[in-house]
Design a protein around this motif. Structure first.
Motif, PDB file in Angstrom:
ATOM      1  N   UNK A 123       0.827  -1.237   0.140  1.00 55.00           N
ATOM      2  CA  UNK A 123      -0.133   0.068   0.067  1.00 55.00           C
ATOM      3  C   UNK A 123       0.753   1.276   0.019  1.00 55.00           C
ATOM      4  N   UNK A 124       0.500   1.962  -0.742  1.00 52.77           N
ATOM      5  CA  UNK A 124       1.195   3.506  -0.898  1.00 52.77           C
ATOM      6  C   UNK A 124       0.423   4.420  -1.644  1.00 52.77           C
ATOM      7  N   UNK A 125       1.169   5.466  -2.120  1.00 47.01           N
ATOM      8  CA  UNK A 125       0.477   6.684  -2.924  1.00 47.01           C
ATOM      9  C   UNK A 125       0.749   6.275  -4.385  1.00 47.01           C
ATOM     10  N   UNK A 126      -0.415   6.747  -5.080  1.00 49.76           N
ATOM     11  CA  UNK A 126      -0.226   6.614  -6.620  1.00 49.76           C
ATOM     12  C   UNK A 126       0.505   7.825  -7.110  1.00 49.76           C
ATOM     13  N   UNK A 127       1.411   7.710  -7.949  1.00 51.14           N
ATOM     14  CA  UNK A 127       2.021   8.737  -8.640  1.00 51.14           C
ATOM     15  C   UNK A 127       2.187   8.301 -10.211  1.00 51.14           C
ATOM     16  N   UNK A 128       2.639   9.333 -10.949  1.00 52.18           N
ATOM     17  CA  UNK A 128       2.714   8.841 -12.259  1.00 52.18           C
ATOM     18  C   UNK A 128       4.278   8.812 -12.721  1.00 52.18           C
ATOM     19  N   UNK A 129       4.667   7.758 -13.509  1.00 55.29           N
ATOM     20  CA  UNK A 129       6.360   7.790 -13.945  1.00 55.29           C
ATOM     21  C   UNK A 129       6.145   7.253 -15.316  1.00 55.29           C
ATOM     22  N   UNK A 130       7.468   7.232 -15.588  1.00 58.17           N
ATOM     23  CA  UNK A 130       7.736   6.896 -16.973  1.00 58.17           C
ATOM     24  C   UNK A 130       8.694   5.765 -16.879  1.00 58.17           C
ATOM     25  N   UNK A 131       8.152   4.584 -17.639  1.00 64.85           N
ATOM     26  CA  UNK A 131       9.199   3.618 -17.649  1.00 64.85           C
ATOM     27  C   UNK A 131       9.126   2.885 -19.033  1.00 64.85           C
ATOM     28  N   UNK A 132      10.671   2.935 -19.702  1.00 63.30           N
ATOM     29  CA  UNK A 132      10.778   2.902 -21.096  1.00 63.30           C
ATOM     30  C   UNK A 132       9.791   3.445 -22.013  1.00 63.30           C
ATOM     31  N   UNK A 133       9.601   4.887 -21.624  1.00 69.83           N
ATOM     32  CA  UNK A 133       8.950   5.680 -22.642  1.00 69.83           C
ATOM     33  C   UNK A 133       7.487   5.529 -22.410  1.00 69.83           C
ATOM     34  N   UNK A 134       7.031   4.849 -21.641  1.00 73.31           N
ATOM     35  CA  UNK A 134       5.494   4.529 -21.268  1.00 73.31           C
ATOM     36  C   UNK A 134       4.937   5.196 -20.021  1.00 73.31           C
ATOM     37  N   UNK A 135       4.244   5.762 -19.931  1.00 72.92           N
ATOM     38  CA  UNK A 135       3.658   6.453 -18.912  1.00 72.92           C
ATOM     39  C   UNK A 135       2.985   5.435 -18.076  1.00 72.92           C
ATOM     40  N   UNK A 136       3.385   5.137 -16.779  1.00 68.27           N
ATOM     41  CA  UNK A 136       2.852   4.129 -16.105  1.00 68.27           C
ATOM     42  C   UNK A 136       2.512   4.655 -14.573  1.00 68.27           C
ATOM     43  N   UNK A 137       1.593   4.127 -13.926  1.00 72.07           N
ATOM     44  CA  UNK A 137       1.201   4.412 -12.511  1.00 72.07           C
ATOM     45  C   UNK A 137       2.427   3.692 -11.627  1.00 72.07           C
TER      46      UNK A 137
END
Lengths: 348, 329
Positions: free
Chosen positions: B293-307
């Motif tokens: 459990x934690x907080x949702x943030x937005x990030x990029x992984x291999x050029x893809x936007x992922x939660x």
């Protein structure tokens, strides 16, 4: 045979021993499968086993459906009926065959025994081939699953269905052209034993009782079992090899090969062949590739896989002459590849 | 050549059919069938199990008819005798082994779900992947909308950082107009109204929750929602379970909680995971079942936007009863 009581008892014991083994395994399955030796088996082996059994158990109901329909055709559909419903003109039969393929809800496992039975009953080879390639794609279940998997991209759905219809006719036409003079492409071993059997039957023909409903049902069941064992071994072998690919093939490898539109289409077709997915579920697999692959290669995957795959090839080789199966494979591969390129290169 | 021993073959075949039926029955009774077949396919399995039992018994009875049965009744069905299993004994043994071995493997080998090595080969989907397709399709069309969207995004993240509680409170009140905006964007993309309605409703429902709990039932839907409306969920608390998995290029604080999704059988299984960033991540080996459990943030992984779930607390859990998740339709 009768004077050889010893082997007879031996054989009975063999069967009973097998039954005993199965019952033992059934009762103590949990103890065996959770034992230390089994738990310490390499993970890869367990994964192969899981996928292998999964494919086999999944395919069995559909194979059963196929062999039952085939047995019913064998019992109740006469050669004359088939001749009556077929258009006299060989070319004219292609389109209705494709439409009929769209109505029959059979997947690629079930269609093989049915088509073979129909051909045996006098349906022309090319018409059978149209069924073989059209029915697994043009069917309501596949339509629905493709619709759900590509909700946000209906082009895939329509291209898949459209191509399946048109290509099945084209493939049927090519088969007609190539094998016009040699329509008998089913394996021959059968006919040889038929010949010897025939002589034998002829003598007792007059005494044959009229078949009652009971014997009809019984014969249908016998046919179904015989055909299940005929097909089942190829299904199981095919499923095993497919399970190996499923477990060990690194899919990111494909993505690196399949970067341009030609190579990605080829890669996805090879992939569809090796995975041997059921046509009902392959759309979901294709949609999980949505990111890395073009629409064109996805459609190639979805059209080619149900027409031809590893598991299927084994079954085809069981029923048809090798030359025919190879010709069929080349034609289907070539036609699907070219038409997908044409469709996405020029039309869409 | 010896005459074909019908009775023996019928007997062996009958027993093999019963063996398959027993295997299916055993898997159903132990519940381990979930490792192999999706619940939606179960009616087919019941069908083949009963058919096998029945046919197996029929075959065993068929075998009791000896071949001195002179009218050849059971075989004189004017069919071609192409089903016979012919060849030297070793070929027969081979052919029957093909049928017997799966049954023995099925009973003897451990029933386990697919693990992270398969996941690695299949390729992990972080999120449902639906986002990429949409952005690919509508890149030009949505450009203006998107740019304004992301600006808004930044300001919203700032809002959250300044005053987390106030921001979360304001989320509830502003969700209506956010909804309208979604509606506009989505309807632009899809013709099928039920599609966006379904996800919009679910997203709305989820945004009202204090903690978003991703369950087995809503797993795939939530993956889709995070892809469609990730921006609306940034800063929310989330709880998710799955088996652990790492890509080769992960940092030591990165880990994925993943699930296999299955439509019919494991051959069509795909892997869906959520990236987790936590200092506790390195304590867990691959293939451990965890709840994070934690907080949702937005990030990029291999050029893809992922939660990504940040500042997550992780604890180990028991493997769930159903190792896979299934599409909800």
């Amino acid at each position: 045979m009768k004077n050889n009581k010893g082997t007879l008892i031996g054989k009975d014991l063999l069967g009973l021993g097998l039954l005993f083994l199965f019952l033992l395994l059934f009762l103590f399955s949990e103890q065996v499968s959770t034992s230390e030796q089994m738990e310490s088996l390499p993970n890869a082996m367990v994964n192969v086993n899981t996928i292998f059994l999964s494919i086999v158990i999944e395919a069995i109901p559909f194979i059963l459906l196929g062999v039952f329909i085939s047995a019913l055709i064998q019992m109740y559909v006469s050669e004359e009926t088939i001749q009556r419903f077929l258009p006299k003109n060989a070319v004219a039969a292609l389109v209705p065959a494709a439409m009929l393929g769209a109505i029959i809800p059979l997947c690629e496992c079930a269609i093989v025994p049915v088509v073979r039975r129909l051909i045996r009953k006098g349906m022309p080879l090319h018409v059978g081939v149209v069924f073989l390639v059209a029915a697994p794609i043009l069917n309501p279940v596949v339509f629905a699953s493709t619709f759900f998997a590509f909700r946000n991209n209906p082009t895939i759905l329509y291209s898949r269905m459209g191509l399946a219809f048109v290509l099945s006719i084209i493939i049927g036409a090519i088969i007609l052209k190539l094998f016009k003079n040699k329509p008998d492409q089913l394996r021959q071993t059968a006919n040889m034993s038929l010949a010897s059997h025939h002589v034998h039957v002829e003598g007792i023909q007059p005494q044959r009782k009229k078949a009652t409903i009971l014997t009809q049902v019984r014969d249908t069941l016998y046919h179904a079992v015989d055909e299940f064992f005929m097909m089942g071994k190829y299904l199981i072998l095919g499923a095993f090899i497919a399970a190996l690919f499923q477990t060990f093939l690194d899919r990111s490898l494909l993505e690196t090969i399949g970067s341009n539109e030609y190579s990605s289409t080829v890669v996805m077709m090879v992939f569809a062949y090796l995975l041997s997915l059921c046509s009902e579920a392959d759309a979901f697999v294709a949609s999980s590739f949505g990111n890395q692959f073009t629409d064109q290669s996805l459609v190639a995957f979805l059209v080619y896989g149900p027409m031809l795959d590893l598991k299927n090839t084994f079954m085809l080789f069981a029923f048809f002459k090798a030359r025919f199966v190879i010709a069929f494979m080349i034609i289907v591969t070539f036609i699907v590849f070219v038409s997908v390129l044409l469709l996405f290169g020029w039309i869409l | 050549m010896k005459p074909y021993d019908h009775s023996f073959h019928a007997f062996i075949q009958g027993i093999i059919l019963i063996g398959f039926a027993l295997l299916m029955l055993g898997l159903i009774l132990s519940g381990n069938i979930v490792y192999y077949i999706a619940p939606t396919m179960m009616p087919f399995i019941y069908f083949s199990m009963t058919t096998f039992f029945f046919l197996g018994i029929v075959q065993v009875f068929r075998s009791t008819k000896k071949e001195d049965d002179h009218d050849h009744d059971h075989t004189a069905c004017n069919c071609e005798h192409d089903h016979q299993i012919n060849g030297p004994p070793w070929v027969k043994v081979m052919i029957y082994s093909i049928f017997i071995l799966p049954v023995i493997f099925g009973f003897a080998l451990p029933d386990r779900g697919l693990d992270s090595s398969v996941a690695a080969n299949r390729g992990m989907q972080l999120g449902s992947g639906i986002n990429e397709e949409i952005s690919k399709k509508s890149a030009n069309k949505k450009e203006t909308v998107e740019s304004s969207d992301s600006e808004e995004e930044v300001s919203r993240v700032d809002d959250y950082l300044d005053d987390p509680e106030g921001y979360i409170d304001s989320l509830g009140s502003s969700s209506d107009d956010l909804q309208d905006e979604d509606h506009y964007v989505i309807e632009d993309l899809y013709d099928e109204e039920w599609f966006d309605d379904y996800y919009v409703e679910l997203a709305e429902e989820m945004m009202d929750e204090d903690i978003i709990v991703v369950t087995e039932k809503n797993y795939l839907d939530m993956m889709t929602i995070f892809d469609l409306y990730l921006d609306k969920f940034i800063g929310k608390e989330i709880e998710i379970a799955g088996f652990t998995f790492r890509e080769r290029d992960f940092d030591s604080n990165q880990i994925v909680a993943a699930r296999f999704s299955m439509t019919c059988c494991t051959a069509d299984a795909g892997v869906y995971g959520t990236l987790i960033e936590s200092s506790e991540a390195e304590n867990y080996d691959d293939d451990t079942w965890i709840s994070a459990s934690g907080t949702i943030e937005k990030d990029e992984y291999n050029g893809q936007t992922v939660p990504v779930i940040t500042n997550a607390t992780i604890f180990e859990i028991e493997e769930p009863d159903s190792p896979y998740v299934y599409p909800s339709f």
